[in-house]
Design an enzyme around this catalytic site. Structure first.
Site, short mmCIF file in Angstrom:
data_model
loop_
_atom_site.label_atom_id
_atom_site.label_comp_id
_atom_site.label_asym_id
_atom_site.label_seq_id
_atom_site.Cartn_x
_atom_site.Cartn_y
_atom_site.Cartn_z
N HIS A 120 0.82 -1.22 0.00
CA HIS A 120 0.00 0.00 0.00
C HIS A 120 0.85 1.26 0.00
O HIS A 120 0.37 2.33 0.40
CB HIS A 120 -0.96 0.00 1.19
CG HIS A 120 -2.06 -1.02 1.08
ND1 HIS A 120 -2.87 -1.39 2.13
CD2 HIS A 120 -2.50 -1.74 0.01
CE1 HIS A 120 -3.75 -2.29 1.72
NE2 HIS A 120 -3.55 -2.53 0.43
N PRO A 209 -5.06 -9.84 18.68
CA PRO A 209 -5.79 -9.94 19.94
C PRO A 209 -7.29 -10.22 19.73
O PRO A 209 -7.98 -10.63 20.66
CB PRO A 209 -5.59 -8.56 20.60
CG PRO A 209 -5.20 -7.64 19.48
CD PRO A 209 -4.57 -8.47 18.42
#
Ligand code: BJW
Length: 238
Positions: A120, A209
C-alpha cells in the site's frame, strides 16, 4: 509457554520458506492508530474524503495536511518488539523470507527488516499524479511534468503497485508458512494472500488480539498482541 505458540515455533524452526503479512495492528504498540478498531482512524476520519482520488481532487490541501500529520507521527514513532522480532526471524531464516506489509509507516525497515514488500505504498514519499515520478521532498507540483504531487500510498479503488504485488503473490504461493499479524484481513487484494498460501498447501498462522475474517480459516490462531506474541516465535524468549 502456550502450547500453540510452542508448536508454531517448532514449525518455523523446521521451515526454510516464510512469508509474513502485516497490518496496522503491528504498529499499534508503537503508538500508531489502526484503521478499523473502535479508536481507529476510520472512526474519526472519512476514508472517502481522505483516502480516495475523489477526496484528493476535491480538497488536496486537506488530504496533504492529514498525510503530513501521519508522516510526522510515523517518523517520530519507534519500532516495537513485534517489528524487531520479525527482523530477527528474517535473519534466522535460511531460505526465503518475505515481509509483505500493508503498513505505510516504514517501521519494519527501521527495525532491520530487509525484504519488505510495501503493497500500500508509504508515507515518506510523494508521487506525481500524472507521470508517477517519486520524490521524498514536499514539492506540491511535479518539477518534471507540472502534475499534482500526492502521497505515495494506495487509496481505495486504486491498483496496488503491480511488481510489488506480483512478488507478494509469488511469496504467498511458494511459502511453507505465512504469519498474518495485526490485520483485520478485510481489505483486498492483500487480504486474499493468506487464502492463496492455504490453497497452495502452506500453513497460515494468525497473530491478533481479536478474531478476524481470517480466523476461521487459519491453521493456528495466536490470540494476543504482536509485540507480545511475535518475540515468542523467534529467538530464546520463553
Ligand atoms: C492488533 C493490535 C496489536 C490491534 N497487535 N494486532 C466495495 C466498495 C469499494 C471498494 C471495494 C468494495 N469491495 C472491495 C473493494 C476493494 C477495496 C476493498 O477491499 N475494500 C474493503 C474495505 C471492502 N480495495 C481496494 O480498493 C484496493 N484496490 C483495488 O481493489 O484496486 C482494484 C483495481 C484494479 C485495477 C485498476 C484499478 C483498481 C486498494 C485498497 C487500498 C487500501 N488503502 C488503505 C489506506 C492506505 C493509505 C493510508 O494509510 O492512508 O490501506 S485503507 C487501510 O486499510 C490501509 C490499510 O493498509 C488497510 C488494511 O487495514 P489493516 O492494516 O488490516 O488495519 P485494520 O485497522 O483494519 O485492522 C487492524 C487489526 O489489528 C485488527 O484486526 C486489530 O484486532 C488488530 N490489532 N491492535 C496485533 N497490538
Amino acid at each position: 509457554m502456550d502450547a500453540q505458540i510452542e508448536r508454531v515455533r517448532e514449525i518455523l524452526r523446521g521451515t526454510t520458506s516464510i512469508a509474513v503479512l502485516t497490518g496496522a495492528g503491528v504498529s499499534a504498540e508503537s503508538g500508531i492508530a489502526t484503521f478499523r478498531d473502535p479508536d481507529g482512524l476510520w472512526a474519526k476520519f472519512s476514508p472517502r474524503e481522505l483516502a480516495s482520488m475523489d477526496g484528493f481532487l476535491a480538497n488536496p490541501e486537506r488530504v496533504r495536511e492529514w498525510y503530513a500529520y501521519r508522516k510526522n507521527v510515523a517518523t517520530t514513532a519507534q519500532p516495537n518488539a513485534g517489528h524487531i522480532a520479525l527482523a530477527a526471524l528474517e535473519q534466522q531464516t535460511t531460505g526465503s523470507f518475505s515481509l509483505i506489509t500493508q503498513n505505510v509507516d516504514r517501521l519494519h525497515q527501521r527495525a532491520g527488516s530487509r525484504n519488505v514488500l510495501e503493497v500500500h505504498g508509504n508515507l515518506i514519499e510523494n508521487r506525481c499524479n500524472d507521470c508517477e515520478t517519486i520524490r521524498t521532498d514536499d514539492v506540491l507540483i511535479c518539477p518534471d511534468c507540472s502534475g499534482a504531487m500526492r502521497p505515495n500510498v494506495v487509496w481505495f479503488g486504486e491498483e496496488l503497485p503491480q511488481d510489488v504485488f506480483a512478488a507478494a503473490e509469488q511469496a504467498a504461493m511458494t511459502c511453507d508458512v505465512m504469519i498474518v499479524a495485526g490485520t483485520s484481513a478485510e481489505v483486498y487484494p492483500a487480504a486474499g494472500l493468506p487464502y492463496t498460501t492455504k490453497r497452495y498447501g502452506g500453513i497460515v498462522v494468525e497473530v491478533n488480539p481479536n478474531r478476524t475474517e481470517l480466523s476461521s480459516e487459519a491453521h493456528y490462531v495466536l490470540t494476543g498482541t504482536s509485540a507480545h506474541i511475535l518475540p515468542h516465535l523467534v529467538g530464546d524468549v520463553q
